[in-house]
Design an enzyme around this catalytic site. Structure first.
Site, PDB file in Angstrom:
ATOM      1  N   ALA A  88      64.510  11.939  24.446  1.00 33.20           N
ATOM      2  CA  ALA A  88      64.435  10.640  24.130  1.00 33.20           C
ATOM      3  C   ALA A  88      64.883  10.716  22.472  1.00 33.20           C
ATOM      4  O   ALA A  88      65.976  10.147  22.086  1.00 33.20           O
ATOM      5  CB  ALA A  88      63.364   9.924  23.915  1.00 33.20           C
ATOM      6  N   LYS A 111      66.528  13.288  20.900  1.00 34.78           N
ATOM      7  CA  LYS A 111      67.861  14.136  20.689  1.00 34.78           C
ATOM      8  C   LYS A 111      68.998  13.065  21.059  1.00 34.78           C
ATOM      9  O   LYS A 111      69.999  13.096  20.546  1.00 34.78           O
ATOM     10  CB  LYS A 111      67.866  15.477  21.377  1.00 34.78           C
ATOM     11  CG  LYS A 111      66.898  16.422  20.966  1.00 34.78           C
ATOM     12  CD  LYS A 111      67.181  16.583  19.365  1.00 34.78           C
ATOM     13  CE  LYS A 111      66.339  17.652  18.736  1.00 34.78           C
ATOM     14  NZ  LYS A 111      66.169  17.955  17.238  1.00 34.78           N
ATOM     15  N   TYR A 144      61.147  14.930  23.911  1.00 30.73           N
ATOM     16  CA  TYR A 144      62.315  15.711  23.368  1.00 30.73           C
ATOM     17  C   TYR A 144      63.637  15.043  23.557  1.00 30.73           C
ATOM     18  O   TYR A 144      64.442  14.783  22.637  1.00 30.73           O
ATOM     19  CB  TYR A 144      62.104  17.080  23.566  1.00 30.73           C
ATOM     20  CG  TYR A 144      63.181  17.945  22.718  1.00 30.73           C
ATOM     21  CD1 TYR A 144      62.722  18.553  21.486  1.00 30.73           C
ATOM     22  CD2 TYR A 144      64.247  18.548  23.157  1.00 30.73           C
ATOM     23  CE1 TYR A 144      63.570  19.260  20.832  1.00 30.73           C
ATOM     24  CE2 TYR A 144      65.235  19.241  22.752  1.00 30.73           C
ATOM     25  CZ  TYR A 144      64.757  19.792  21.514  1.00 30.73           C
ATOM     26  OH  TYR A 144      65.581  20.555  20.711  1.00 30.73           O
TER      27      TYR A 144
HETATM   28  P1  NAI Z   1      61.967  26.448  15.094  1.00 27.31           P
HETATM   29  O1  NAI Z   1      60.680  25.891  15.813  1.00 27.31           O
HETATM   30  O2  NAI Z   1      62.359  28.001  15.051  1.00 27.31           O
HETATM   31  O3  NAI Z   1      62.069  25.984  13.532  1.00 27.31           O
HETATM   32  C1  NAI Z   1      61.707  24.621  13.238  1.00 27.31           C
HETATM   33  C2  NAI Z   1      61.427  24.523  11.503  1.00 27.31           C
HETATM   34  O4  NAI Z   1      61.009  23.104  11.405  1.00 27.31           O
HETATM   35  C3  NAI Z   1      60.138  25.385  11.461  1.00 27.31           C
HETATM   36  O5  NAI Z   1      60.581  25.962  10.073  1.00 27.31           O
HETATM   37  C4  NAI Z   1      59.344  24.291  11.028  1.00 27.31           C
HETATM   38  O6  NAI Z   1      58.261  24.628  10.132  1.00 27.31           O
HETATM   39  C5  NAI Z   1      59.879  23.006  10.685  1.00 27.31           C
HETATM   40  N1  NAI Z   1      59.175  21.749  10.922  1.00 27.31           N
HETATM   41  C6  NAI Z   1      58.614  21.472  12.202  1.00 27.31           C
HETATM   42  N2  NAI Z   1      58.400  20.272  11.805  1.00 27.31           N
HETATM   43  C7  NAI Z   1      58.407  19.847  10.375  1.00 27.31           C
HETATM   44  C8  NAI Z   1      58.143  18.524   9.692  1.00 27.31           C
HETATM   45  N3  NAI Z   1      57.531  17.608  10.176  1.00 27.31           N
HETATM   46  N4  NAI Z   1      58.921  18.492   8.591  1.00 27.31           N
HETATM   47  C9  NAI Z   1      59.351  19.728   8.184  1.00 27.31           C
HETATM   48  N5  NAI Z   1      59.680  20.771   8.690  1.00 27.31           N
HETATM   49  C10 NAI Z   1      59.192  20.780   9.933  1.00 27.31           C
HETATM   50  O7  NAI Z   1      63.211  25.486  15.648  1.00 27.31           O
HETATM   51  P2  NAI Z   1      64.605  25.957  15.946  1.00 27.31           P
HETATM   52  O8  NAI Z   1      64.868  26.477  17.145  1.00 27.31           O
HETATM   53  O9  NAI Z   1      65.170  26.635  14.647  1.00 27.31           O
HETATM   54  O10 NAI Z   1      65.435  24.591  15.905  1.00 27.31           O
HETATM   55  C11 NAI Z   1      66.018  23.634  14.882  1.00 27.31           C
HETATM   56  C12 NAI Z   1      66.580  22.236  15.401  1.00 27.31           C
HETATM   57  O11 NAI Z   1      67.534  22.720  16.240  1.00 27.31           O
HETATM   58  C13 NAI Z   1      65.542  21.626  15.852  1.00 27.31           C
HETATM   59  O12 NAI Z   1      65.765  20.264  15.590  1.00 27.31           O
HETATM   60  C14 NAI Z   1      65.813  21.729  17.387  1.00 27.31           C
HETATM   61  O13 NAI Z   1      65.358  20.735  18.082  1.00 27.31           O
HETATM   62  C15 NAI Z   1      67.157  22.140  17.588  1.00 27.31           C
HETATM   63  N6  NAI Z   1      67.662  22.605  18.779  1.00 27.31           N
HETATM   64  C16 NAI Z   1      67.122  23.907  19.218  1.00 27.31           C
HETATM   65  C17 NAI Z   1      67.577  24.773  20.008  1.00 27.31           C
HETATM   66  C18 NAI Z   1      67.234  26.157  20.416  1.00 27.31           C
HETATM   67  O14 NAI Z   1      67.565  26.423  21.534  1.00 27.31           O
HETATM   68  N7  NAI Z   1      66.411  26.770  19.625  1.00 27.31           N
HETATM   69  C19 NAI Z   1      68.503  23.965  21.056  1.00 27.31           C
HETATM   70  C20 NAI Z   1      68.988  22.725  20.416  1.00 27.31           C
HETATM   71  C21 NAI Z   1      68.427  21.898  19.571  1.00 27.31           C
END
Ligand code: NAI
Length: 246
Positions: free
Chosen positions: A156, A158, A154
């Site tokens: 790597a 980000k 992860y």
């Molecule tokens: P989440 O897991 O709640 O939602 C992720 C969404 O992406 C889901 O709706 C899922 O179906 C969709 N998804 C997953 N793989 C996919 C694919 N191959 N193609 C299309 N859609 C896909 O995640 P969250 O927490 O809302 O995170 C959103 C972004 O923010 C991510 O990039 C995450 O890495 C980043 N992020 C989140 C943090 C956190 O604390 N929640 C902190 C820092 C970054």
């Protein structure tokens, strides 16, 4: 309204941060493309936006798959005729310490979080270049800047997203396209729900804000960077973490 008539694709907007971003973009007048792997949650987000009277389109996509991404872009162009904003928000985790991380877990996270961002950005580029306008927002993480125990793959991706953001700023600024990243701290979504409670409590206590983030905190940053008025902000990594990284 800050995004009136703009067409915005937000990947991973079925739930969590992306969903909140999609709702916020719609409130600001954008036509929102809810692009998600999961048809149920993605369809629900689009329906919730449509219920407010705003325009929304759900497209099922796997960002890791180029053919699927190309089909998404074709569907959006057929419906809306152009794309002004891309938020590369979709992301996954598959955590394990370095010693225990499988090759499969490495490949899976790289495919979605890194190649997915490359795939989607490359696919929207021709229409943005033709219009000489675009706002691209990549979702990085505090983990991409400082690392985190158990997140080799992860971290790597980000960190890689930050590298691509700066590169694309240099390549695309002259074409009227800005590329910025948002680096969230720990945000309360299903992704962090998988983390141990004591780790989350530690992150909360470490942040000067003394709280974890909410999806709306990040949605607000997406809206800010997506505005036309933010056109001189380019290649920037915006930490939205309550001061956690100071
Ligand atoms: P989440 O897991 O709640 O939602 C992720 C969404 O992406 C889901 O709706 C899922 O179906 C969709 N998804 C997953 N793989 C996919 C694919 N191959 N193609 C299309 N859609 C896909 O995640 P969250 O927490 O809302 O995170 C959103 C972004 O923010 C991510 O990039 C995450 O890495 C980043 N992020 C989140 C943090 C956190 O604390 N929640 C902190 C820092 C970054």
């Amino acid at each position: 309204m800050k995004l009136q008539e703009r067409v915005a694709i937000i990947t991973g907007s079925g739930r969590g941060i992306g969903r909140e971003g999609a709702l916020a973009f719609a409130r600001e007048g954008a036509k929102v493309v809810v692009a998600d792997f999961d048809a149920e949650s993605g369809g629900q987000t689009a329906a919730d936006i449509a219920a407010t009277g705003a325009e929304a389109l759900f497209v099922q996509v796997n960002v890791a798959d180029r053919a699927s991404v190309n089909a998404m872009v074709e569907a959006v162009l057929a419906k809306f005729g152009g794309i002004d904003i891309l938020v590369n928000n979709a992301g996954i985790t598959a955590d394990a310490s370095l010693a225990k991380m499988t090759e499969e877990a490495w490949d899976r996270v790289i495919a979605v979080n890194l190649k997915g961002v490359f795939n989607c950005t490359q696919a929207v580029l021709p229409t943005m270049i033709a219009k000489k306008y675009g706002r691209i927002i990549n979702t990085s993480s505090v983990v991409g800047r400082f690392g985190n125990f158990g997140q080799t793959n992860y971290a790597a991706t980000k960190a890689g997203v930050i590298g691509m953001t700066m590169t694309w700023c240099k390549e695309l600024a002259a074409k009227g396209i800005t590329v910025n990243a948002v680096a969230p701290g720990f945000i309360l979504t299903e992704m962090t729900a998988k983390m141990p409670e004591n780790v989350l409590a530690m992150m909360r206590d470490k942040a000067p804000a003394r709280r974890l983030g909410l999806p709306a905190d990040i949605a607000n940053a997406y809206v800010f960077l997506a505005q036309e008025e933010s056109g001189f902000i380019n290649g920037h990594v915006l930490a939205v973490d309550g001061g956690l990284t100071l």
